[in-house]
Design a protein around this motif. Structure first.
Motif, PDB file in Angstrom:
ATOM      1  N   SER A   1      25.445 -33.981  -0.697  1.00 11.60           N
ATOM      2  CA  SER A   1      25.174 -32.868   0.221  1.00 11.60           C
ATOM      3  C   SER A   1      24.835 -33.349   1.626  1.00 11.60           C
ATOM      4  N   ASP A   2      24.236 -34.537   1.735  1.00 13.03           N
ATOM      5  CA  ASP A   2      23.873 -35.081   3.044  1.00 13.03           C
ATOM      6  C   ASP A   2      25.077 -35.648   3.786  1.00 13.03           C
ATOM      7  N   ASN A   3      26.167 -35.856   3.059  1.00 12.18           N
ATOM      8  CA  ASN A   3      27.366 -36.449   3.654  1.00 12.18           C
ATOM      9  C   ASN A   3      28.574 -35.524   3.586  1.00 12.18           C
ATOM     10  N   LYS A   4      28.328 -34.227   3.357  1.00  6.92           N
ATOM     11  CA  LYS A   4      29.438 -33.289   3.160  1.00  6.92           C
ATOM     12  C   LYS A   4      30.319 -33.172   4.406  1.00  6.92           C
ATOM     13  N   LEU A   5      29.728 -33.273   5.589  1.00  9.43           N
ATOM     14  CA  LEU A   5      30.515 -33.205   6.816  1.00  9.43           C
ATOM     15  C   LEU A   5      31.517 -34.362   6.884  1.00  9.43           C
ATOM     16  N   ILE A   6      31.052 -35.560   6.532  1.00 11.15           N
ATOM     17  CA  ILE A   6      31.913 -36.737   6.575  1.00 11.15           C
ATOM     18  C   ILE A   6      33.071 -36.601   5.588  1.00 11.15           C
ATOM     19  N   PHE A   7      32.750 -36.174   4.358  1.00 11.77           N
ATOM     20  CA  PHE A   7      33.786 -36.047   3.334  1.00 11.77           C
ATOM     21  C   PHE A   7      34.770 -34.925   3.663  1.00 11.77           C
ATOM     22  N   LEU A   8      34.269 -33.843   4.263  1.00 13.88           N
ATOM     23  CA  LEU A   8      35.147 -32.751   4.685  1.00 13.88           C
ATOM     24  C   LEU A   8      36.102 -33.231   5.768  1.00 13.88           C
ATOM     25  N   PHE A   9      35.570 -33.962   6.735  1.00  9.14           N
ATOM     26  CA  PHE A   9      36.395 -34.492   7.815  1.00  9.14           C
ATOM     27  C   PHE A   9      37.446 -35.454   7.276  1.00  9.14           C
ATOM     28  N   LEU A  10      37.037 -36.357   6.387  1.00  8.68           N
ATOM     29  CA  LEU A  10      37.977 -37.326   5.818  1.00  8.68           C
ATOM     30  C   LEU A  10      39.040 -36.635   4.974  1.00  8.68           C
ATOM     31  N   GLY A  11      38.663 -35.559   4.291  1.00  5.63           N
ATOM     32  CA  GLY A  11      39.629 -34.809   3.504  1.00  5.63           C
ATOM     33  C   GLY A  11      40.687 -34.162   4.379  1.00  5.63           C
ATOM     34  N   ILE A  12      40.252 -33.566   5.487  1.00  7.62           N
ATOM     35  CA  ILE A  12      41.199 -32.959   6.434  1.00  7.62           C
ATOM     36  C   ILE A  12      42.105 -34.028   7.039  1.00  7.62           C
ATOM     37  N   CYS A  13      41.535 -35.188   7.347  1.00 10.02           N
ATOM     38  CA  CYS A  13      42.335 -36.296   7.895  1.00 10.02           C
ATOM     39  C   CYS A  13      43.419 -36.735   6.909  1.00 10.02           C
ATOM     40  N   ALA A  14      43.047 -36.813   5.629  1.00 10.15           N
ATOM     41  CA  ALA A  14      44.010 -37.212   4.607  1.00 10.15           C
ATOM     42  C   ALA A  14      45.169 -36.223   4.520  1.00 10.15           C
ATOM     43  N   LEU A  15      44.863 -34.938   4.614  1.00  6.80           N
ATOM     44  CA  LEU A  15      45.909 -33.904   4.565  1.00  6.80           C
ATOM     45  C   LEU A  15      46.826 -33.999   5.784  1.00  6.80           C
ATOM     46  N   LEU A  16      46.233 -34.215   6.952  1.00  8.75           N
ATOM     47  CA  LEU A  16      47.033 -34.340   8.172  1.00  8.75           C
ATOM     48  C   LEU A  16      47.970 -35.548   8.088  1.00  8.75           C
ATOM     49  N   LEU A  17      47.459 -36.665   7.580  1.00 14.27           N
ATOM     50  CA  LEU A  17      48.285 -37.865   7.437  1.00 14.27           C
ATOM     51  C   LEU A  17      49.408 -37.641   6.426  1.00 14.27           C
ATOM     52  N   LEU A  18      49.099 -36.893   5.378  1.00 18.11           N
ATOM     53  CA  LEU A  18      50.093 -36.625   4.342  1.00 18.11           C
ATOM     54  C   LEU A  18      51.260 -35.813   4.885  1.00 18.11           C
TER      55      LEU A  18
END
Length: 245
Positions: free
Chosen positions: A199-216
């Motif tokens: 929960s303390d790192n949800k922003l980071i994981f959300l950002f990385l998830g969006i980055c992964a989708l954009l790269l895909l």
């Protein structure tokens, strides 16, 4: 022995940057991109290793910046120089003769990126505000942005994108803008995990998830989008005070 492990990883970052330089001078910008990515990978893990092993030191801090200066400072400057120098040969819309002002001076504008990176790294070492966040765009992120441009030009099927990034005036603006934004008083959130709590790192994981989708979906064209998204998201979070930077 363990106190030397982070420094050894940092030196691998420097070695990667030196190899990237060789490829950049040889105009093999795709391989330069690969080695810069590898250097940035080592740059992430040297700090992680220092924290895990509890061997962080002033020497490590200085060594890290010196390695970053090559990998994320000199290499993108050379790459931009190469793009500006060759653009008149590859694009008839900007064809000029070899004795013009353009060929003599304009390509060297690419090294504005290197100067901006040098200033950014020097400020980072003495700025106590940047322990858990960043002020200004980090040099590795800026390097990825710059080195993604030649890859986009080689892979894009969009005429608009190709014409945009092959325009020398656009590249000159990008050079100055990147030097500015690396040193701007712009708070940006850090991608370093705070702890093991999700929960303390949800922003980071959300950002990385969006980055992964954009790269895909967009491949190399996603890299500038990700950097711009990172900056915009940081500004929004800072303005709304939803995160402490």
């Amino acid at each position: 022995m363990k106190k030397h492990i982070p420094n050894a990883i940092t030196l691998l970052n420097l070695l990667s940057g030196l190899i990237a330089l060789v490829y950049a001078f040889d105009d093999n910008l795709q391989m330069a991109f690969f080695w810069v990515c590898l250097g940035i990978f080592f740059d992430f893990w040297d700090g992680f290793a220092a924290r895990v092993l509890k061997v962080a030191s002033p020497l490590g801090v200085q060594l890290d910046s010196l390695a970053d200066m090559v990998t994320s400072g000199v290499v993108p400057g050379v790459v931009m120089y190469q793009m500006l120098a060759h653009i008149q040969q590859n694009n008839t819309a900007y064809m000029v003769t070899n004795d013009t002002f353009y060929m003599k001076l304009v390509p060297f504008i690419g090294f504005v990126i290197t100067l901006g990176a040098c200033m950014r790294l020097a400020k980072f070492n003495i700025d106590v505000r940047q322990t858990n966040s960043f002020i200004g765009l980090p040099t590795p992120a800026n390097a990825l942005f710059i080195l993604s441009i030649p890859l986009i030009l080689n892979t894009t099927i969009s005429d608009f994108v190709f014409n945009f990034f092959s325009n020398p005036y656009v590249l000159v603006v990008i050079s100055f803008l990147s030097a500015f934004i690396m040193n701007a008083e712009l708070p940006l959130f850090s991608l370093k995990t705070k702890n093991k709590n999700l929960s303390d790192n949800k922003l980071i994981f959300l950002f990385l998830g969006i980055c992964a989708l954009l790269l895909l979906f967009f491949r190399f064209e996603a890299i500038p989008l990700i950097i711009v998204f990172y900056i915009i998201l940081s500004v929004i979070l800072n303005k709304t005070k939803k995160v402490s930077i």
